[in-house]
Design a protein around this motif. Structure first.
Motif, short mmCIF file in Angstrom:
data_model
loop_
_atom_site.label_atom_id
_atom_site.label_comp_id
_atom_site.label_asym_id
_atom_site.label_seq_id
_atom_site.Cartn_x
_atom_site.Cartn_y
_atom_site.Cartn_z
N ASP A 294 0.82 -1.21 0.00
CA ASP A 294 0.00 0.00 0.00
C ASP A 294 0.85 1.26 0.00
O ASP A 294 0.35 2.37 0.21
N ALA A 338 -5.86 -11.11 2.61
CA ALA A 338 -7.29 -10.79 2.50
C ALA A 338 -8.00 -10.91 3.84
O ALA A 338 -8.99 -10.21 4.09
N PHE A 343 -6.73 -5.07 5.22
CA PHE A 343 -6.96 -5.28 3.79
C PHE A 343 -8.06 -4.37 3.25
O PHE A 343 -7.96 -3.83 2.15
N GLY A 344 -9.10 -4.19 4.03
CA GLY A 344 -10.25 -3.44 3.55
C GLY A 344 -9.94 -2.02 3.16
O GLY A 344 -10.48 -1.50 2.17
N GLN A 345 -9.07 -1.34 3.92
CA GLN A 345 -8.78 0.06 3.66
C GLN A 345 -7.60 0.26 2.72
O GLN A 345 -7.37 1.37 2.25
N ARG A 347 -5.30 0.50 -0.52
CA ARG A 347 -5.67 0.92 -1.88
C ARG A 347 -4.70 0.38 -2.94
O ARG A 347 -5.05 0.29 -4.10
N THR A 368 -12.61 -12.26 -4.16
CA THR A 368 -12.39 -11.33 -3.06
C THR A 368 -11.47 -10.19 -3.50
O THR A 368 -11.72 -9.01 -3.21
N TRP A 369 -10.40 -10.54 -4.20
CA TRP A 369 -9.47 -9.51 -4.69
C TRP A 369 -10.08 -8.72 -5.85
O TRP A 369 -9.85 -7.51 -5.97
N LYS A 372 -11.93 -5.63 -5.11
CA LYS A 372 -11.15 -4.42 -4.87
C LYS A 372 -10.60 -3.84 -6.16
O LYS A 372 -9.77 -2.92 -6.14
#
Length: 580
Positions: A294, A338, A343-345, A347, A368-369, A372
């Motif tokens: 990230d 994941a 993982f959620g935030q 980018r 799942t990926w 995003k």
């Protein structure tokens, strides 16, 4: 044909370009420094240890910039590096050492107890300690067994890697001769400081000359050392560049262990070949990986977008963010990332290419990926193939989830039935591979070589098929397939479905004996935190979407699945536990 010293070439063309970064400490090396330190190790090998071309240097160490220094130092010296799996106990490493017959040994400070167990003594006792062991003209000899113990292996010259080497003044002869934790092996950093400062350019090497050995994680019989040649590495780099657009502007987060082909060749060696930057993770940690991917990892200094190294690698952490652009992980690493709260935030804005391989990737994980906006290009390769054989482009990866695409670059593939006849589209059979990325064979094991390489084709032991467009799918390992009531069952197909079940964190399926059907499926499941699952619920989930013979007859719940160092589920361990 031959290969040249591409590390030295990069040091000539881009001496101040950032080459290596230790993710834990931020310690950085430019290509000039990388080339100089690899040269110092080569000179130690040749002048202090007095090794000859083709001799082996065994390395038992975790990931670090030093590992790559030694790999390229071995190339400069013309010796063969033996990459040892540090997760194996001494009892399993011993047969590998006996097979490889190394002339020198390097290990992390944390593995000194393993070294003592391997050599059966506190350390080398003959020859000049400043050389790190016995002189070559007075070789130590194996001692007979005592008190029922296994025979003692001959002591070898060696070096010890400290966890986090720091900058220091050149060592004196007395310092180099100092013992480390009872072993008369010099410290790696002191040895490099005492070695000659002359930069060594590797002479041109034939394509088929061995560079290093990687031992497969087979569970039966004699350990198999897969010969990795200079040509294999060269063509793997070319294939990776063609498939992913890899270039000198890329920055790789290297998270797989370097004793594994994925660690060295996906894509550390290709990145070095192209003149990019490798950020080395000593140990994988999902949270730390997210920070780096990230763009929030430790800083790296430089004078341009890609950054150059600080003047001295020991000057401390570098000074500004280093954007990661390339990552390859086995499915387990993608799963752990994941499942991490961060993982959620995240980018991942700088990331340019995501790759995966090593074992079948559950479609639910790919989705799942994908949610995003990330397309994971799931490829296929083996230690025996350099490893790159398949990497789909992003369009294929999105349109055909789970497909590994077409053979890349210089690699060829076919699918054959049990009689060796070529299969047509949609027909399942064994995958065969050929090309300049394929190994010439197994170290000192002509029988295994003859069994794997037949009529110019490597028999992979994988079940595969291709579609009308020529895109391939890897179904499963032949050895993992089982037959239930006369029908073939491919565990990966069942596992894909299990990963779609709410409350399932991890899943593996094996075949176990059955008095009526010969074999039936047994599902081993790791429940997600807080999930409540039952055997009946799992079977009902499968029964709704699978033929009856594919539905696991047995279900077991565990806290964790056993995994190999490469992140693959260790199915032999599951069979030993549940199929006995």
């Amino acid at each position: 044909m031959f290969v040249v010293d591409w590390l030295h070439k990069q040091a000539q063309h881009h001496p101040d370009k950032l080459a290596l970064v230790d993710s834990a400490s931020g310690r950085a090396l430019s290509y000039r420094q990388f080339d100089e330190r690899a040269s110092r190790f080569a000179q130690w090998v040749l002048e202090r240890w007095r090794l000859s071309p083709g001799d082996r240097v065994a390395v038992l160490a975790r990931n670090g910039p030093e590992y790559l220094e030694m790999l390229y130092g071995c190339a400069k010296a013309g010796v063969v590096m033996v990459c040892l799996n540090w997760r194996l106990p001494a009892a399993e490493l011993g047969p590998i050492l006996d097979d490889a017959a190394p002339a020198a040994f390097v290990c992390d400070e944390g593995f000194l107890d393993v070294a003592r167990a391997l050599f059966g003594r506190p350390g080398p006792t003959q020859g000049d300690p400043a050389q790190g062991g016995p002189a070559r003209d007075e070789p130590a000899r194996d001692e007979p067994a005592r008190d029922g113990q296994a025979p003692t292996r001959a002591a070898l010259p060696g070096l010890v890697l400290s966890p986090a080497p720091a900058a220091h003044e050149p060592a004196t002869a007395a310092q180099v001769a100092a013992t480390v934790a009872g072993l008369e092996w010099p410290d790696y950093e002191s040895a490099l400081a005492a070695a000659g400062a002359r930069v060594v350019e590797m002479p041109t090497r034939p394509m088929d000359e061995p560079w290093y050995l990687l031992y497969t994680s087979g569970t039966t019989g004699r350990p198999k050392g897969v010969i990795q040649t200079y040509g294999m590495s060269f063509f793997n780099a070319v294939n990776a560049m063609l498939a992913t657009g890899l270039s000198g502007r890329d920055v790789l987060l290297a998270a797989l262990p370097f004793f594994h082909t994925g660690g060295l060749n996906l894509y550390a060696n290709p990145i070095i070949h192209a003149g990019g930057t490798v950020v080395v993770m000593r140990d994988f940690d999902a949270g730390e990986a997210i920070r780096w991917l990230d763009g929030k990892g430790r800083d790296a200094a430089g004078s341009d977008e890609r950054a150059e190294a600080p003047a001295d690698p020991g000057d401390g952490p570098a000074r500004r963010p280093l954007p990661i652009t390339q990552f390859l992980g086995v499915p387990a690493l993608y799963l752990f990332i994941a499942q991490h709260p961060g993982f959620g935030q995240a980018r991942f804005e700088a990331m340019r290419h995501w790759s995966a391989g090593g074992s079948p990737m559950p479609l639910a994980l790919l989705e799942t990926w994908s949610a995003k906006g990330i397309t994971i290009c799931f490829g296929f390769g083996m230690t025996e193939t350099g490893p790159t054989v398949f990497i789909p482009d992003e369009a294929t990866a999105r349109a055909k989830p789970g497909s590994v695409g077409k053979p890349v670059g210089s690699m060829l593939a076919r699918v054959v039935d049990r009689d060796g006849r070529d299969c047509g589209p949609g027909e399942r059979g064994e995958l065969l591979v050929r090309g300049p990325g394929v190994t010439p064979g197994y170290w000192r094991n002509p029988q295994a070589t003859a069994e794997a390489l037949r009529d110019g084709w490597l028999h992979t032991g994988d079940v595969a098929y291709f579609d009308e467009d020529g895109d391939y799918w890897i179904v499963d390992r032949l050895k993992d397939m089982f037959v239930s009531g006369g029908e073939n069952v491919y565990p990966a197909e069942v596992e894909n479905l299990l990963y779609r079940m709410p409350g399932v964190a991890e899943a593996a399926v094996i075949g176990v004996p059955d008095p009526r059907w010969v074999e039936v499926g047994l599902a081993v499941i790791v429940p997600a935190a807080g999930a409540r699952l039952s055997e009946d619920a799992v079977r009902e989930h499968c029964r709704a979407q699978l033929a009856g013979y594919k539905v696991p007859k047995h279900v077991r719940f565990v806290d964790a699945l056993p995994r190999t160092p490469a992140g693959k589920v260790e199915k032999p361990a599951l069979r030993a536990r549940f199929a006995a």
